[in-house]
Design an enzyme around this catalytic site. Structure first.
Site, PDB file in Angstrom:
ATOM      1  N   CYS A   1       0.825  -1.491   0.008  1.00 17.81           N
ATOM      2  CA  CYS A   1      -0.067  -0.080   0.070  1.00 17.81           C
ATOM      3  C   CYS A   1       0.984   1.263  -0.176  1.00 17.81           C
ATOM      4  O   CYS A   1       1.434   1.624  -1.114  1.00 17.81           O
ATOM      5  CB  CYS A   1      -0.918  -0.077   1.098  1.00 17.81           C
ATOM      6  SG  CYS A   1      -2.239   1.172   1.140  1.00 17.81           S
TER       7      CYS A   1
ATOM      8  N   GLU B   1      -1.526  -9.079   3.496  1.00 16.75           N
ATOM      9  CA  GLU B   1      -1.459  -9.658   4.707  1.00 16.75           C
ATOM     10  C   GLU B   1      -2.937  -9.825   5.638  1.00 16.75           C
ATOM     11  O   GLU B   1      -3.302 -10.625   6.506  1.00 16.75           O
ATOM     12  CB  GLU B   1      -0.644  -8.758   5.604  1.00 16.75           C
ATOM     13  CG  GLU B   1      -1.295  -7.681   6.090  1.00 16.75           C
ATOM     14  CD  GLU B   1      -1.018  -6.277   5.095  1.00 16.75           C
ATOM     15  OE1 GLU B   1      -1.195  -5.075   5.448  1.00 16.75           O
ATOM     16  OE2 GLU B   1      -0.753  -6.717   3.989  1.00 16.75           O
TER      17      GLU B   1
ATOM     18  N   HIS C   1      -3.774  -5.303   0.286  1.00 18.10           N
ATOM     19  CA  HIS C   1      -2.981  -5.741   1.719  1.00 18.10           C
ATOM     20  C   HIS C   1      -3.060  -7.177   1.560  1.00 18.10           C
ATOM     21  O   HIS C   1      -4.164  -7.732   2.130  1.00 18.10           O
ATOM     22  CB  HIS C   1      -3.850  -5.104   2.916  1.00 18.10           C
ATOM     23  CG  HIS C   1      -3.641  -3.814   3.169  1.00 18.10           C
ATOM     24  ND1 HIS C   1      -2.588  -3.340   4.026  1.00 18.10           N
ATOM     25  CD2 HIS C   1      -3.829  -2.519   2.398  1.00 18.10           C
ATOM     26  CE1 HIS C   1      -2.462  -1.928   4.185  1.00 18.10           C
ATOM     27  NE2 HIS C   1      -3.112  -1.482   3.190  1.00 18.10           N
TER      28      HIS C   1
END
Length: 267
Positions: free
Chosen positions: A123, A230, A228
């Protein structure tokens, strides 16, 4: 030996009173990021920021020693890049960003790139990679990108999804191939404007053309993604059809392992 992956710190300059640390800058690591890295067998280590004005600054560990200790670098998401970092003026006070964090992360990014060690930007981290290479940013997609789809929604936060299209022949296209689901989280109101020197576009939003991933061309591994990965870890998120975050992390760690093996001292 497990790989040692450095993660840049997120900075909280004005903590809420309830935390009990008034007038103290906090540094933190979002837990999903650590889980993503450590779930692939590597050690996640946050690299703290040291204020240049701090009394201990003259005795700080040299940047080169930090780079030498670690096998790769992950740039976390977070606050906007300051427009001043890429020679622009903030169009709104809300877009002023965090120049302190910019300087800290740019120094680390420079150290890892010059050492030929892999970098993965998430990001804000993708945007920083673009700025490092001389690129600029769109400061606010909703007001500056005509007919853009929604890329940030405070109500839905990490549940706002949209599709991503990989550029043919790109690294990501090679990693994911014909995988049917290419939906990603979207939590950003800024994006790449002028592409930095030596970078290639890896992915776009197919609806509006917003750049979603970039890569440094040539040898080495420097990749930035606007989403993202994750946040794509749990079974419930996988059931939503989100892009598997595993191949990207594995490619990053493979690059780190290959670089470490090439530079391992002879027995």
């Amino acid at each position: 030996m497990p790989l040692r992956i450095g993660i840049t710190a997120r900075l909280l300059h004005d903590p809420p009173p309830g935390l009990g640390l008034p007038q103290k800058r906090l540094q933190f690591l979002e837990s999903s990021m650590a889980h993503w890295i450590m779930g692939h067998g590597a050690i996640a280590l946050m690299v703290p920021f040291i204020d240049e004005a701090a009394p201990v600054s003259p005795r700080r560990v040299p940047l080169a020693a930090i780079v030498d200790l670690l096998d790769g670098l992950v740039l976390q998401g977070g606050a906007d890049i300051s427009p001043g970092t890429y020679g622009a003026t903030a169009g709104h006070s809300d877009w002023a960003g965090d120049p302190i964090r910019d300087r800290y992360e740019l120094a680390l990014l420079r150290g890892f790139i010059e050492a030929g060690k892999p970098v993965l930007g998430i990001c804000r981290g993708a945007q920083l990679i673009n700025v490092y290479h001389g690129g600029t940013l769109v400061q606010d997609i909703p007001s500056m990108w005509p007919n853009a789809t929604v890329h940030q929604d405070t109500e839905h936060y990490d549940r706002l999804l949209h599709e991503v299209a990989f550029e043919p022949g790109s690294l990501l296209d090679g990693l994911y191939g014909s995988q049917a689901s290419r939906h990603i989280t979207s939590i950003h109101h800024q994006c790449v404007d002028r592409l930095g020197d030596g970078l290639a576009i890896e992915a776009r939003s197919p609806v509006d053309g917003v750049v979603e991933a970039i890569r440094r061309q040539g040898p080495g591994f420097v990749l930035g993604v606007q989403w993202h990965p994750e946040f794509h870890l749990t079974p419930s998120e996988q059931r939503q059809g989100l892009l598997d975050s595993g191949p990207m992390m594995q490619a990053f760690l493979d690059a780190a392992r290959q670089r470490a093996d090439r530079h391992r001292p002879p027995a």
